[in-house]
Design a protein around this motif. Sequence first.
Motif, PDB file in Angstrom:
ATOM      1  N   MET A 112       0.852  -1.190   0.000  1.00  0.00           N
ATOM      2  CA  MET A 112       0.000   0.000   0.000  1.00  0.00           C
ATOM      3  C   MET A 112       0.885   1.237   0.000  1.00  0.00           C
ATOM      4  SD  MET A 112      -2.574   1.497   2.941  1.00  0.00           S
ATOM      5  CE  MET A 112      -3.563   0.039   3.153  1.00  0.00           C
ATOM      6  N   LYS A 113       0.878   1.975  -1.087  1.00  0.00           N
ATOM      7  CA  LYS A 113       1.681   3.191  -1.177  1.00  0.00           C
ATOM      8  C   LYS A 113       1.067   4.288  -0.303  1.00  0.00           C
ATOM      9  CE  LYS A 113       3.479   2.353  -5.822  1.00  0.00           C
ATOM     10  NZ  LYS A 113       3.568   2.861  -7.203  1.00  0.00           N
ATOM     11  N   GLY A 114       1.940   5.073   0.301  1.00  0.00           N
ATOM     12  CA  GLY A 114       1.484   6.197   1.095  1.00  0.00           C
ATOM     13  C   GLY A 114       0.931   5.830   2.449  1.00  0.00           C
ATOM     14  N   GLN A 115       1.149   4.578   2.871  1.00  0.00           N
ATOM     15  CA  GLN A 115       0.592   4.174   4.155  1.00  0.00           C
ATOM     16  C   GLN A 115       1.340   4.809   5.314  1.00  0.00           C
ATOM     17  OE1 GLN A 115       1.459  -0.120   5.095  1.00  0.00           O
ATOM     18  NE2 GLN A 115       2.157  -0.079   2.981  1.00  0.00           N
ATOM     19  N   SER A 116       0.620   5.020   6.393  1.00  0.00           N
ATOM     20  CA  SER A 116       1.165   5.617   7.608  1.00  0.00           C
ATOM     21  C   SER A 116       0.880   4.678   8.763  1.00  0.00           C
ATOM     22  CB  SER A 116       0.516   6.981   7.862  1.00  0.00           C
ATOM     23  OG  SER A 116       0.840   7.475   9.142  1.00  0.00           O
ATOM     24  N   ILE A 117       1.922   4.030   9.285  1.00  0.00           N
ATOM     25  CA  ILE A 117       1.760   3.023  10.331  1.00  0.00           C
ATOM     26  C   ILE A 117       1.812   3.703  11.699  1.00  0.00           C
ATOM     27  CG2 ILE A 117       2.664   0.883  11.292  1.00  0.00           C
ATOM     28  CD1 ILE A 117       3.973   0.333   8.592  1.00  0.00           C
ATOM     29  N   PHE A 118       0.756   3.575  12.469  1.00  0.00           N
ATOM     30  CA  PHE A 118       0.696   4.229  13.773  1.00  0.00           C
ATOM     31  C   PHE A 118       1.870   3.827  14.658  1.00  0.00           C
ATOM     32  CE2 PHE A 118      -0.386   3.835  18.273  1.00  0.00           C
ATOM     33  CZ  PHE A 118      -0.644   5.159  18.584  1.00  0.00           C
ATOM     34  N   TRP A 119       2.250   2.557  14.618  1.00  0.00           N
ATOM     35  CA  TRP A 119       3.287   2.059  15.529  1.00  0.00           C
ATOM     36  C   TRP A 119       4.662   2.680  15.272  1.00  0.00           C
ATOM     37  CZ3 TRP A 119       0.466   0.183  19.062  1.00  0.00           C
ATOM     38  CH2 TRP A 119      -0.609  -0.657  18.799  1.00  0.00           C
ATOM     39  N   ASP A 120       4.842   3.316  14.122  1.00  0.00           N
ATOM     40  CA  ASP A 120       6.139   3.930  13.810  1.00  0.00           C
ATOM     41  C   ASP A 120       6.363   5.268  14.507  1.00  0.00           C
ATOM     42  OD1 ASP A 120       6.804   1.866  12.171  1.00  0.00           O
ATOM     43  OD2 ASP A 120       6.362   2.899  10.299  1.00  0.00           O
ATOM     44  N   ARG A 121       5.317   5.846  15.068  1.00  0.00           N
ATOM     45  CA  ARG A 121       5.416   7.200  15.606  1.00  0.00           C
ATOM     46  C   ARG A 121       6.459   7.284  16.713  1.00  0.00           C
ATOM     47  NH1 ARG A 121       1.471   8.469  18.449  1.00  0.00           N
ATOM     48  NH2 ARG A 121       1.266  10.707  18.077  1.00  0.00           N
ATOM     49  N   ASP A 122       7.395   8.212  16.534  1.00  0.00           N
ATOM     50  CA  ASP A 122       8.374   8.568  17.576  1.00  0.00           C
ATOM     51  C   ASP A 122       9.307   7.424  17.954  1.00  0.00           C
ATOM     52  OD1 ASP A 122       7.094  11.094  17.744  1.00  0.00           O
ATOM     53  OD2 ASP A 122       5.630  10.288  19.163  1.00  0.00           O
ATOM     54  N   LEU A 123       9.512   6.464  17.043  1.00  0.00           N
ATOM     55  CA  LEU A 123      10.429   5.364  17.327  1.00  0.00           C
ATOM     56  C   LEU A 123      11.555   5.370  16.298  1.00  0.00           C
ATOM     57  CD1 LEU A 123       8.232   2.268  18.285  1.00  0.00           C
ATOM     58  CD2 LEU A 123       9.687   3.644  19.765  1.00  0.00           C
ATOM     59  N   PRO A 124      12.758   5.767  16.686  1.00  0.00           N
ATOM     60  CA  PRO A 124      13.888   5.754  15.747  1.00  0.00           C
ATOM     61  C   PRO A 124      14.339   4.330  15.465  1.00  0.00           C
ATOM     62  CG  PRO A 124      14.652   6.317  17.948  1.00  0.00           C
ATOM     63  CD  PRO A 124      13.146   6.244  18.025  1.00  0.00           C
ATOM     64  N   GLU A 125      15.050   4.148  14.372  1.00  0.00           N
ATOM     65  CA  GLU A 125      15.619   2.847  14.058  1.00  0.00           C
ATOM     66  C   GLU A 125      16.699   2.502  15.086  1.00  0.00           C
ATOM     67  OE1 GLU A 125      14.550   0.724  11.473  1.00  0.00           O
ATOM     68  OE2 GLU A 125      12.955   2.214  11.684  1.00  0.00           O
ATOM     69  N   PRO A 126      16.843   1.221  15.404  1.00  0.00           N
ATOM     70  CA  PRO A 126      17.787   0.842  16.466  1.00  0.00           C
ATOM     71  C   PRO A 126      19.236   0.967  16.011  1.00  0.00           C
ATOM     72  CG  PRO A 126      16.867  -1.116  15.428  1.00  0.00           C
ATOM     73  CD  PRO A 126      16.123   0.056  14.848  1.00  0.00           C
ATOM     74  N   ALA A 127      20.116   1.227  16.958  1.00  0.00           N
ATOM     75  CA  ALA A 127      21.558   1.230  16.704  1.00  0.00           C
ATOM     76  C   ALA A 127      22.063  -0.189  16.936  1.00  0.00           C
ATOM     77  CB  ALA A 127      22.262   2.201  17.640  1.00  0.00           C
ATOM     78  N   LEU A 128      22.485  -0.859  15.860  1.00  0.00           N
ATOM     79  CA  LEU A 128      22.923  -2.253  15.938  1.00  0.00           C
ATOM     80  C   LEU A 128      24.389  -2.356  15.545  1.00  0.00           C
ATOM     81  CD1 LEU A 128      19.799  -3.788  14.156  1.00  0.00           C
ATOM     82  CD2 LEU A 128      20.259  -3.795  16.612  1.00  0.00           C
ATOM     83  N   HIS A 129      24.991  -3.497  15.889  1.00  0.00           N
ATOM     84  CA  HIS A 129      26.398  -3.725  15.579  1.00  0.00           C
ATOM     85  C   HIS A 129      26.541  -4.557  14.313  1.00  0.00           C
ATOM     86  CE1 HIS A 129      26.290  -3.062  20.007  1.00  0.00           C
ATOM     87  NE2 HIS A 129      27.324  -2.292  19.719  1.00  0.00           N
ATOM     88  N   GLY A 130      25.601  -4.408  13.364  1.00  0.00           N
ATOM     89  CA  GLY A 130      25.624  -5.195  12.135  1.00  0.00           C
ATOM     90  C   GLY A 130      26.979  -5.120  11.432  1.00  0.00           C
ATOM     91  N   ALA A 131      27.488  -6.292  11.031  1.00  0.00           N
ATOM     92  CA  ALA A 131      28.831  -6.354  10.448  1.00  0.00           C
ATOM     93  C   ALA A 131      28.834  -5.830   9.020  1.00  0.00           C
ATOM     94  CB  ALA A 131      29.336  -7.793  10.465  1.00  0.00           C
ATOM     95  N   ALA A 132      29.885  -5.103   8.654  1.00  0.00           N
ATOM     96  CA  ALA A 132      30.098  -4.657   7.283  1.00  0.00           C
ATOM     97  C   ALA A 132      31.593  -4.800   6.996  1.00  0.00           C
ATOM     98  CB  ALA A 132      29.650  -3.219   7.097  1.00  0.00           C
ATOM     99  N   PRO A 133      32.045  -5.709   6.178  1.00  0.00           N
ATOM    100  CA  PRO A 133      31.211  -6.631   5.396  1.00  0.00           C
ATOM    101  C   PRO A 133      30.636  -7.762   6.249  1.00  0.00           C
ATOM    102  CG  PRO A 133      33.515  -7.161   5.123  1.00  0.00           C
ATOM    103  CD  PRO A 133      33.473  -5.904   5.954  1.00  0.00           C
ATOM    104  N   LEU A 134      29.810  -8.589   5.607  1.00  0.00           N
ATOM    105  CA  LEU A 134      29.237  -9.732   6.299  1.00  0.00           C
ATOM    106  C   LEU A 134      30.340 -10.706   6.697  1.00  0.00           C
ATOM    107  CD1 LEU A 134      26.190 -10.598   3.983  1.00  0.00           C
ATOM    108  CD2 LEU A 134      26.136  -9.360   6.154  1.00  0.00           C
ATOM    109  N   PRO A 135      30.130 -11.456   7.762  1.00  0.00           N
ATOM    110  CA  PRO A 135      31.105 -12.509   8.092  1.00  0.00           C
ATOM    111  C   PRO A 135      31.136 -13.552   6.966  1.00  0.00           C
ATOM    112  CG  PRO A 135      29.122 -12.725   9.438  1.00  0.00           C
ATOM    113  CD  PRO A 135      29.014 -11.415   8.727  1.00  0.00           C
ATOM    114  N   ASP A 136      32.265 -14.224   6.795  1.00  0.00           N
ATOM    115  CA  ASP A 136      32.368 -15.245   5.750  1.00  0.00           C
ATOM    116  C   ASP A 136      31.455 -16.429   6.046  1.00  0.00           C
ATOM    117  OD1 ASP A 136      34.270 -13.814   4.326  1.00  0.00           O
ATOM    118  OD2 ASP A 136      35.942 -14.697   5.456  1.00  0.00           O
ATOM    119  N   ARG A 137      31.364 -16.796   7.329  1.00  0.00           N
ATOM    120  CA  ARG A 137      30.574 -17.966   7.709  1.00  0.00           C
ATOM    121  C   ARG A 137      30.027 -17.800   9.114  1.00  0.00           C
ATOM    122  NH1 ARG A 137      30.248 -22.729  10.325  1.00  0.00           N
ATOM    123  NH2 ARG A 137      29.369 -24.521   9.183  1.00  0.00           N
TER     124      ARG A 137
END
Length: 434
Positions: free
Chosen positions: A1-26
């Motif tokens: 649905m284009k243009g949708q507005s999800i109530f649950w998104d209000r005032d919640l920033p994206e989390p700060a994660l330790h995601g690896a860059a680059p990805l691990p080999d295995r």
Amino acid sequence: MKGQSIFWDRDLPEPALHGAAPLPDRVDVAVVGGGFTGLSAALHLARGGRSVAVLEAGRIGAGASSRNGGMVGPSFHKLGSAGLLARYGETKTLALMREGLHALDHFEALIRDEGIQCDLQMRGRFRGARTLADRESMARECDWLHRNLGLESRMVDAADQRDEIGSDTYRGGVVYLRDGGVHPRKLVLELARLADAAGAVVVPGCPVTALRHDGPDVTLATPRGSLRAGEVVLATNGYADRRSAAMARRVVPIETFVVATEELSPERMAELTPRGRMFGETGRVFMWYRPTPDGRRFIFGGRLARAGAGPEACKAAFAPSVARVFPQLDGVRFDHAWSGQIAYTPDHSPHLGMVDGVWLAGGYCGSGVTRSVYLGMKLARRILGQPGAETALDDLPFDKVPFSPFSRQGAALLTRWYAWQDARDLRRAAAAEG
């Protein structure tokens, strides 16, 4: 649905994660899908000593985990006791329904023990009976659940339902005392935080484009490079596609729609839900609804709009049903409208286990908040070889959906047929009661 507005998104920033860059080999285990199921599995696998990478195509919880109504409870089987007894017999029926209680127990304990901040409010759920026959059927089911499982509920006469809901549309109903609600976006972000802290590599914006069994390992191709894993968990559920074919062949994705009202006055909210309950109703195509955790709005959801409907069409589709239940909200403005995909299965049951060389958990049939968190944990225990991995679902075959490429169209036609049957039954009931 284009243009949708999800109530649950209000005032919640994206989390700060330790995601690896680059990805691990295995890694020992690659989890495809960063929603409730995948993050729950990753959390327990990482704490069990496995190296884990969670690969999510969009943002964390981009699918149903951030788009649902956040209603929790035992999530009993869609067939009900009568349907289960006819198919499986008494012993298996009781085991399957107890699994729903185990899932709720685990969910509440996890929230409590981990200090998860997700606005859990166990205030019960009122389910309205559209007809007198519906109420009689609900009374029989509640009596069976109490006698066999000890589940507490309370029948409500039509004369007393104003104590539960600011509506006269129902012929009474039942209050399920062990139901409640959460803020689903907060929950999925908390699970991501816990999995990240346990050592899992949580990587949003990293779709898996192909899976290839490569000797003892599985190679996962992504736009950020390839990753080898000893085990793979597909936790894509209603968002499974050809890239996660083992899941996609076994579930029917169904689009459901949700709207949230503008802010309402405290007096109006108290009138609509005197006890802060969650709500549902009988019917094949029904509407569920609830107050938001902050008690300022109402959220309404269900399969009421046509597949692919935009926000304005979604709002228009809900307006008559909202006014049917709450005439005092006729003309209310909807500030938010969105949709999401849930996953149904041919036997109306969730499943977990290994299929086609990968691990699967899903098929929650619209009742996935507690089940997904629970089955993610159970799947992790199975991979780890830990005790307590068994469930009553283990011997249910996770069959492929017949004519799977056409399942979406079939589901849409079936929804329209069910809605016609509901309207017919209401007309007949009104004539009989009138």
